[in-house]
Design a protein around this motif. Structure first.
Motif, PDB file in Angstrom:
ATOM      1  N   GLU A  45       3.839   5.611  -5.574  1.00 46.31           N
ATOM      2  CA  GLU A  45       3.801   5.606  -7.043  1.00 46.31           C
ATOM      3  C   GLU A  45       2.705   6.537  -7.568  1.00 46.31           C
ATOM      4  O   GLU A  45       2.893   7.215  -8.583  1.00 46.31           O
ATOM      5  CB  GLU A  45       3.620   4.185  -7.573  1.00 46.31           C
ATOM      6  CG  GLU A  45       4.883   3.343  -7.420  1.00 46.31           C
ATOM      7  CD  GLU A  45       4.712   1.878  -7.795  1.00 46.31           C
ATOM      8  OE1 GLU A  45       3.553   1.387  -7.840  1.00 46.31           O
ATOM      9  OE2 GLU A  45       5.736   1.226  -8.036  1.00 46.31           O
ATOM     10  N   GLU A  46       1.563   6.598  -6.881  1.00 46.11           N
ATOM     11  CA  GLU A  46       0.498   7.525  -7.265  1.00 46.11           C
ATOM     12  C   GLU A  46       0.959   8.972  -7.108  1.00 46.11           C
ATOM     13  O   GLU A  46       0.708   9.808  -7.975  1.00 46.11           O
ATOM     14  CB  GLU A  46      -0.747   7.291  -6.411  1.00 46.11           C
ATOM     15  CG  GLU A  46      -1.525   6.044  -6.759  1.00 46.11           C
ATOM     16  CD  GLU A  46      -2.682   5.797  -5.796  1.00 46.11           C
ATOM     17  OE1 GLU A  46      -3.162   6.759  -5.143  1.00 46.11           O
ATOM     18  OE2 GLU A  46      -3.119   4.636  -5.695  1.00 46.11           O
ATOM     19  N   GLU A  47       1.619   9.263  -5.990  1.00 51.65           N
ATOM     20  CA  GLU A  47       2.135  10.614  -5.769  1.00 51.65           C
ATOM     21  C   GLU A  47       3.154  10.974  -6.844  1.00 51.65           C
ATOM     22  O   GLU A  47       3.131  12.074  -7.391  1.00 51.65           O
ATOM     23  CB  GLU A  47       2.758  10.730  -4.379  1.00 51.65           C
ATOM     24  CG  GLU A  47       1.743  10.747  -3.258  1.00 51.65           C
ATOM     25  CD  GLU A  47       2.388  10.799  -1.876  1.00 51.65           C
ATOM     26  OE1 GLU A  47       3.638  10.723  -1.786  1.00 51.65           O
ATOM     27  OE2 GLU A  47       1.643  10.908  -0.893  1.00 51.65           O
ATOM     28  N   LYS A  48       4.033  10.034  -7.152  1.00 49.72           N
ATOM     29  CA  LYS A  48       5.049  10.275  -8.176  1.00 49.72           C
ATOM     30  C   LYS A  48       4.376  10.556  -9.526  1.00 49.72           C
ATOM     31  O   LYS A  48       4.775  11.484 -10.237  1.00 49.72           O
ATOM     32  CB  LYS A  48       5.984   9.065  -8.287  1.00 49.72           C
ATOM     33  CG  LYS A  48       7.038   9.225  -9.354  1.00 49.72           C
ATOM     34  CD  LYS A  48       7.890   7.977  -9.469  1.00 49.72           C
ATOM     35  CE  LYS A  48       8.792   8.043 -10.692  1.00 49.72           C
ATOM     36  NZ  LYS A  48       9.543   6.823 -10.889  1.00 49.72           N
ATOM     37  N   ALA A  49       3.350   9.794  -9.869  1.00 50.89           N
ATOM     38  CA  ALA A  49       2.638  10.005 -11.133  1.00 50.89           C
ATOM     39  C   ALA A  49       1.996  11.397 -11.166  1.00 50.89           C
ATOM     40  O   ALA A  49       2.019  12.075 -12.199  1.00 50.89           O
ATOM     41  CB  ALA A  49       1.590   8.917 -11.339  1.00 50.89           C
ATOM     42  N   GLY A  50       1.445  11.827 -10.041  1.00 47.88           N
ATOM     43  CA  GLY A  50       0.873  13.175  -9.954  1.00 47.88           C
ATOM     44  C   GLY A  50       1.931  14.245 -10.150  1.00 47.88           C
ATOM     45  O   GLY A  50       1.718  15.234 -10.861  1.00 47.88           O
ATOM     46  N   ARG A  85       2.817  14.337 -13.840  1.00 50.43           N
ATOM     47  CA  ARG A  85       1.805  15.024 -14.646  1.00 50.43           C
ATOM     48  C   ARG A  85       1.934  16.537 -14.507  1.00 50.43           C
ATOM     49  O   ARG A  85       1.909  17.274 -15.489  1.00 50.43           O
ATOM     50  CB  ARG A  85       0.393  14.579 -14.243  1.00 50.43           C
ATOM     51  CG  ARG A  85      -0.027  13.230 -14.800  1.00 50.43           C
ATOM     52  CD  ARG A  85      -1.513  12.953 -14.568  1.00 50.43           C
ATOM     53  NE  ARG A  85      -1.898  12.939 -13.164  1.00 50.43           N
ATOM     54  CZ  ARG A  85      -1.780  11.874 -12.367  1.00 50.43           C
ATOM     55  NH1 ARG A  85      -1.298  10.737 -12.824  1.00 50.43           N
ATOM     56  NH2 ARG A  85      -2.159  11.940 -11.107  1.00 50.43           N
ATOM     57  N   ASP A 112       2.248   1.644  -3.475  1.00 53.14           N
ATOM     58  CA  ASP A 112       1.202   2.143  -4.378  1.00 53.14           C
ATOM     59  C   ASP A 112       0.962   3.640  -4.167  1.00 53.14           C
ATOM     60  O   ASP A 112       0.841   4.413  -5.127  1.00 53.14           O
ATOM     61  CB  ASP A 112      -0.105   1.380  -4.161  1.00 53.14           C
ATOM     62  CG  ASP A 112      -0.045  -0.051  -4.681  1.00 53.14           C
ATOM     63  OD1 ASP A 112       0.873  -0.364  -5.480  1.00 53.14           O
ATOM     64  OD2 ASP A 112      -0.924  -0.855  -4.284  1.00 53.14           O
ATOM     65  N   LYS A 113       0.896   4.052  -2.911  1.00 49.74           N
ATOM     66  CA  LYS A 113       0.669   5.469  -2.605  1.00 49.74           C
ATOM     67  C   LYS A 113       1.824   6.317  -3.131  1.00 49.74           C
ATOM     68  O   LYS A 113       1.602   7.370  -3.740  1.00 49.74           O
ATOM     69  CB  LYS A 113       0.508   5.668  -1.095  1.00 49.74           C
ATOM     70  CG  LYS A 113       0.225   7.094  -0.717  1.00 49.74           C
ATOM     71  CD  LYS A 113       0.052   7.269   0.765  1.00 49.74           C
ATOM     72  CE  LYS A 113      -0.164   8.735   1.089  1.00 49.74           C
ATOM     73  NZ  LYS A 113      -0.147   9.011   2.503  1.00 49.74           N
ATOM     74  N   GLU A 129       0.835  -1.206   0.000  1.00 52.35           N
ATOM     75  CA  GLU A 129       0.000   0.000   0.000  1.00 52.35           C
ATOM     76  C   GLU A 129       0.872   1.259   0.000  1.00 52.35           C
ATOM     77  O   GLU A 129       0.562   2.231  -0.696  1.00 52.35           O
ATOM     78  CB  GLU A 129      -0.932   0.004   1.214  1.00 52.35           C
ATOM     79  CG  GLU A 129      -2.061  -1.001   1.114  1.00 52.35           C
ATOM     80  CD  GLU A 129      -2.880  -1.106   2.394  1.00 52.35           C
ATOM     81  OE1 GLU A 129      -2.607  -0.349   3.368  1.00 52.35           O
ATOM     82  OE2 GLU A 129      -3.787  -1.943   2.432  1.00 52.35           O
TER      83      GLU A 129
END
Length: 182
Positions: A153-158, A161, A150-151, A147
């Motif tokens: 990786e989501e922050e990194k993707a944001g 962007r 995943d969190k 988890e």
């Protein structure tokens, strides 16, 4: 900020004009009830007159303090900017603004870009640490580490962007600044 202030001042001036027009009586002979200081960013730039509950601010003082040129011709006050850069909106996708404003925006975006790059690097380190720990922990903690990965990786993707958006905006500002130098 300067553009927003200018817009607010123009709205104030236009609304004052509407009140004068709607009243259809001349201000001549009316009693000045009081005066009020007009300030811009905390600096006193003039005095406004209060007549029948309506403030009448000095257009020239406010406009010049806002970076506008002021003229008068046949009953019309004319406000113009001297530093506007008109650019091809399709090529640069930004509204006409002053060169100084574009340079400030460019500097701000460069700082934000560097900050986001640092966040991306930090996220990579966090992900690497959690992945390393994931291989070493027992099964009861694996879900927690997954988890966290995943969190991160989501922050990194944001961050990525937002960085792409900033880099696109910087490229458009560069085009506009180049066009203004021609």
């Amino acid at each position: 900020m300067k553009k927003a202030l200018t817009l607010c001042l123009l709205i104030l001036l236009l609304s004052s004009t509407a009140v004068i027009y709607a009243d259809s009586k001349s201000l001549i002979g009316r009693t000045i009830k009081s005066e009020a200081a007009v300030t811009l960013n905390g600096k006193d730039i003039g005095q406004a007159l209060i007549i029948d509950g309506v403030s009448y601010a000095p257009v020239r003082v406010i406009a010049e303090a806002s970076g506008l040129e002021v003229g008068y011709k046949k009953g019309e006050v004319i406000l113009t900017t001297e530093t506007d850069v008109t650019i091809d909106k399709q090529a640069a996708d930004i509204e006409p603004v002053s060169i100084e404003a574009m340079q400030k925006e460019k500097k701000r975006l460069e700082i934000e870009s560097q900050t986001l790059s640092n966040y991306i690097n930090d996220a990579d380190k966090v992900i690497a640490i959690h992945k390393d720990a994931l291989s070493k922990v027992d099964d009861t903690l694996k879900e927690t580490y997954e988890e966290m990965i995943d969190k991160a990786e989501e922050e990194k993707a944001g961050y990525q962007r937002r960085l792409a958006e900033i880099e696109s905006r910087l490229a458009k500002i560069e085009v506009a600044l180049s066009a203004s130098n021609k």
